[in-house]
Design a protein around this motif. Sequence first.
Motif: not given
Lengths: 115, 113
Positions: A92-115
């Motif tokens: 997830a990315s956000s503009y900074s850590t200190g802003t009030l909103s701190n809205e975090q936007f997520f990527g599609p993800g990596t699906r990890l399978t461990v066998l």
Amino acid sequence: DAGVTQSPTHLIKTRGQQVTLRCSPISGHKSVSWYQQVLGQGPQFIFQYYEKEERGRGNFPDRFSARQFPNYSSELNVNALLLGDSALYLCASSYSTGTLSNEQFFGPGTRLTVL
Amino acid sequence: EDQVTQSPEALRLQEGESSSLNCSYTVSGLRGLFWYRQDPGKGPEFLFTLYSAGEEKEKERLKATLTKKESFLHITAPKPEDSATYLCAVHRWATGTASKLTFGTGTRLQVTL
């Protein structure tokens, strides 16, 4: 504008191996956070990086590590993989850590399978 | 420790049948409450941020409200494309600068014709 991108999309590893996941944040965003989402659960916080420094760490073992590069992209490394590490890894990315909103936007993800 | 509880775990609605999803939270010093939508195998999609009790936000058929203990996501006249898992997360004020979100386990919504 491109959103958060992650690579690879899917990954299959065996127990004991090591894996590196990559993330590129939204242009202009300086903070990247990593989350682990096990099937049927909400995402669990792993790390946050801002301006290449670790700003927060969740309750995960030392086998998990991460870093952030000067261009704000980030890598998550997991060593000595266990079956329980199988999950969707989200960045997830956000503009900074200190802003009030701190809205975090997520990527599609990596699906990890461990066998 | 921050806690977020979402109910119900799963909800099945007919198209046009309005309902509400609940998110109860325990956090010392709420900085923001977030709602996300997540489709299977995909990353969460940001919907709303609420900051203080009494605040409301709307987007199409969705309306989010916030009290001091819980948040509701109201879905008016849902359509099949609203089917997804809806996640609630809280962010609290803390020393240091970590911006950790604590998520609930989500509500799986299925809207049928």
